[in-house]
Design an enzyme around this catalytic site. Sequence first.
Site, PDB file in Angstrom:
ATOM      1  N   ARG A  88       0.757  -1.267  -0.139  1.00 18.00           N
ATOM      2  CA  ARG A  88      -0.079   0.045  -0.159  1.00 18.00           C
ATOM      3  C   ARG A  88       0.765   1.358   0.157  1.00 18.00           C
ATOM      4  O   ARG A  88       0.474   2.343  -0.669  1.00 18.00           O
ATOM      5  CB  ARG A  88      -0.814  -0.053   1.220  1.00 18.00           C
ATOM      6  CG  ARG A  88      -1.870   0.986   1.295  1.00 18.00           C
ATOM      7  CD  ARG A  88      -2.750   0.986   2.543  1.00 18.00           C
ATOM      8  NE  ARG A  88      -2.959  -0.287   3.331  1.00 18.00           N
ATOM      9  CZ  ARG A  88      -3.614  -1.356   3.037  1.00 18.00           C
ATOM     10  NH1 ARG A  88      -4.618  -1.271   2.406  1.00 18.00           N
ATOM     11  NH2 ARG A  88      -3.716  -2.362   3.840  1.00 18.00           N
ATOM     12  N   TYR A  89       1.873   1.189   1.047  1.00 17.26           N
ATOM     13  CA  TYR A  89       2.644   2.424   0.998  1.00 17.26           C
ATOM     14  C   TYR A  89       4.137   2.006   0.276  1.00 17.26           C
ATOM     15  O   TYR A  89       4.374   0.707   0.246  1.00 17.26           O
ATOM     16  CB  TYR A  89       2.997   2.621   2.263  1.00 17.26           C
ATOM     17  CG  TYR A  89       2.069   2.811   3.357  1.00 17.26           C
ATOM     18  CD1 TYR A  89       1.356   4.049   3.548  1.00 17.26           C
ATOM     19  CD2 TYR A  89       1.662   1.802   4.047  1.00 17.26           C
ATOM     20  CE1 TYR A  89       0.158   4.083   4.034  1.00 17.26           C
ATOM     21  CE2 TYR A  89       0.266   1.901   4.741  1.00 17.26           C
ATOM     22  CZ  TYR A  89      -0.461   3.178   4.975  1.00 17.26           C
ATOM     23  OH  TYR A  89      -1.443   3.308   5.610  1.00 17.26           O
ATOM     24  N   ARG A  92       7.279  -0.001   2.474  1.00 22.10           N
ATOM     25  CA  ARG A  92       6.704  -1.105   3.231  1.00 22.10           C
ATOM     26  C   ARG A  92       5.815  -2.076   2.664  1.00 22.10           C
ATOM     27  O   ARG A  92       4.849  -1.635   1.935  1.00 22.10           O
ATOM     28  CB  ARG A  92       6.451  -0.804   4.605  1.00 22.10           C
ATOM     29  CG  ARG A  92       5.467   0.392   4.772  1.00 22.10           C
ATOM     30  CD  ARG A  92       5.428   0.924   5.937  1.00 22.10           C
ATOM     31  NE  ARG A  92       4.153   2.004   6.316  1.00 22.10           N
ATOM     32  CZ  ARG A  92       4.530   3.198   5.922  1.00 22.10           C
ATOM     33  NH1 ARG A  92       5.292   3.446   4.897  1.00 22.10           N
ATOM     34  NH2 ARG A  92       3.284   3.722   6.214  1.00 22.10           N
ATOM     35  N   CYS A 101      -5.707 -17.325  13.518  1.00 22.64           N
ATOM     36  CA  CYS A 101      -5.298 -16.303  14.747  1.00 22.64           C
ATOM     37  C   CYS A 101      -5.671 -17.253  15.933  1.00 22.64           C
ATOM     38  O   CYS A 101      -6.503 -18.227  16.164  1.00 22.64           O
ATOM     39  CB  CYS A 101      -6.437 -15.320  14.891  1.00 22.64           C
ATOM     40  SG  CYS A 101      -6.159 -14.223  13.588  1.00 22.64           S
ATOM     41  N   CYS A 105     -11.275 -11.830  17.245  1.00 20.39           N
ATOM     42  CA  CYS A 105     -11.959 -10.762  17.863  1.00 20.39           C
ATOM     43  C   CYS A 105     -13.370 -10.382  16.922  1.00 20.39           C
ATOM     44  O   CYS A 105     -13.139 -10.473  15.912  1.00 20.39           O
ATOM     45  CB  CYS A 105     -10.912  -9.643  17.604  1.00 20.39           C
ATOM     46  SG  CYS A 105      -9.325  -9.783  18.098  1.00 20.39           S
ATOM     47  N   CYS A 108     -12.941  -7.739  14.243  1.00 21.26           N
ATOM     48  CA  CYS A 108     -11.591  -7.762  13.202  1.00 21.26           C
ATOM     49  C   CYS A 108     -11.930  -7.097  12.034  1.00 21.26           C
ATOM     50  O   CYS A 108     -13.077  -7.308  11.391  1.00 21.26           O
ATOM     51  CB  CYS A 108     -11.395  -9.351  13.160  1.00 21.26           C
ATOM     52  SG  CYS A 108     -10.107  -9.439  12.280  1.00 21.26           S
ATOM     53  N   ARG A 110     -10.193  -7.651   9.335  1.00 24.16           N
ATOM     54  CA  ARG A 110     -10.118  -8.828   8.138  1.00 24.16           C
ATOM     55  C   ARG A 110     -11.010  -9.946   8.537  1.00 24.16           C
ATOM     56  O   ARG A 110     -10.771 -11.044   8.233  1.00 24.16           O
ATOM     57  CB  ARG A 110      -8.675  -9.338   8.324  1.00 24.16           C
ATOM     58  CG  ARG A 110      -7.910  -7.991   7.875  1.00 24.16           C
ATOM     59  CD  ARG A 110      -6.189  -8.515   7.344  1.00 24.16           C
ATOM     60  NE  ARG A 110      -5.558  -7.545   6.927  1.00 24.16           N
ATOM     61  CZ  ARG A 110      -4.428  -7.167   7.381  1.00 24.16           C
ATOM     62  NH1 ARG A 110      -4.158  -7.796   8.420  1.00 24.16           N
ATOM     63  NH2 ARG A 110      -3.779  -6.004   6.914  1.00 24.16           N
ATOM     64  N   ASP A 271     -12.543   0.108  12.267  1.00 25.94           N
ATOM     65  CA  ASP A 271     -12.770   0.047  10.935  1.00 25.94           C
ATOM     66  C   ASP A 271     -14.217  -0.269  10.544  1.00 25.94           C
ATOM     67  O   ASP A 271     -15.078  -1.155  11.495  1.00 25.94           O
ATOM     68  CB  ASP A 271     -11.951  -1.087  10.387  1.00 25.94           C
ATOM     69  CG  ASP A 271     -10.471  -0.503  10.303  1.00 25.94           C
ATOM     70  OD1 ASP A 271     -10.182   0.640  10.069  1.00 25.94           O
ATOM     71  OD2 ASP A 271      -9.557  -1.295  10.868  1.00 25.94           O
ATOM     72  N   ASP A 308      -8.082   4.209   9.280  1.00 24.72           N
ATOM     73  CA  ASP A 308      -7.657   3.721   8.046  1.00 24.72           C
ATOM     74  C   ASP A 308      -8.942   4.205   7.157  1.00 24.72           C
ATOM     75  O   ASP A 308      -9.944   3.701   7.236  1.00 24.72           O
ATOM     76  CB  ASP A 308      -7.615   2.012   8.054  1.00 24.72           C
ATOM     77  CG  ASP A 308      -6.076   1.556   7.998  1.00 24.72           C
ATOM     78  OD1 ASP A 308      -5.614   1.686   7.080  1.00 24.72           O
ATOM     79  OD2 ASP A 308      -5.907   1.107   9.033  1.00 24.72           O
ATOM     80  N   LYS A 315      -3.565   5.057   6.489  1.00 30.61           N
ATOM     81  CA  LYS A 315      -3.883   5.713   7.697  1.00 30.61           C
ATOM     82  C   LYS A 315      -3.606   7.160   7.636  1.00 30.61           C
ATOM     83  O   LYS A 315      -2.575   7.484   7.226  1.00 30.61           O
ATOM     84  CB  LYS A 315      -2.975   5.021   8.871  1.00 30.61           C
ATOM     85  CG  LYS A 315      -3.396   3.718   9.036  1.00 30.61           C
ATOM     86  CD  LYS A 315      -2.297   3.077  10.047  1.00 30.61           C
ATOM     87  CE  LYS A 315      -2.517   1.715  10.355  1.00 30.61           C
ATOM     88  NZ  LYS A 315      -2.162   0.966   9.192  1.00 30.61           N
TER      89      LYS A 315
END
Length: 355
Positions: A88-89, A92, A101, A105, A108, A110, A271, A308, A315
Amino acid sequence: MPTLRTVKQICDRGLASSEKRAALDAVAARYAVALPPALADLIDRNDPHDPIARQFVPDAAELDHRLEELNDPIGDDAHSPVEGIVHRYPDRVLLKLTPICAVYCRFCFRREMVGPEKGNALSAEALTHALDYIRSHRQIWEVILTGGDPLVLSARRLREVMKELAAIDHVKVLRIHTRVPVAEPTRVTAELVRAIKVKGKPTYVALHINHPRELTQAARAACARMADAGLVLLGQSVLLAGVNDTPEVLGDLMRALVECRIKPYYLHHGDLAPGTAHLRTDIATGQDLMRALRGRLSGLCQPTYVLDIPGGHGKSPIGPDYLARTGSNGDAHFVVEDFNGRRHRYPPTAGARGA
Ligand code: SF4
């Protein structure tokens, strides 16, 4: 006690009412469920608003999908040039090794991509392509292992991947995003720590922790093993309604992180993941909380409040403004607010500084 992976197991443990079982089974059919003992044991069954339960016990509200919610709220797919990579950037990339996981959560970001039903671990062939992509893009300075949770993988597999990454000359920094130290602290063995600590390249570990109670003695010991080994620890927290959306709880969380040598890094605005409206706050609430932190706590305890931007635009910091530009015609100046909320002209008018 094993990890709870079904609604029946969660109801049998007294963590959800059996009367809700049918509704919660429908949630579990859509979104992955796992509640390891380290977190299940923290839940106060007598508190219907328990902040640990709110994060991890399925809720019928998760099937209430809003129009503004998105299956891929931060736009990973739009920035995925090869399987397993999100670029995305410029400097990185994310490297996603597994969709699994230790705990799922309920908020989440994702949630449509993580879980045993939602995909496979990156195959050897796909990993080779992903590493080739990183090798051939010399602007990639940092690689972030995320998921799923990379620390559910074996120490052997992590060591192999970390070694491959560390051998890429232009990759200078490695980062791992994880919830394992609070969800399954016993997984953070000396062997696992050695596997992620590579020679010659700093490894940062960003820990996802949202409530001070998650930092149990076992979790603190797991963090200490990592910090003692020279890993740099960062805190990532998600602002969640009914979990950490008061100055007291958020302040206690930030202080507890710093006490564990974890520097608070980001406070994420929730999100727009499907079925998570009941856990999101509004941005004004988040800004008020950030002002309260600034007024009460050491600078070490201040995360950056970020959003985000939906659609994969990255972000942006969305904390409160302390500086305003004002005046004109030769009197242009700033007004800056101090931690008590008092406003000051900058630079001060001539003579206002005193002798
Ligand atoms: S640990 Fe991270 S990726 Fe896994 S369910 Fe929680 S928020 Fe999602």
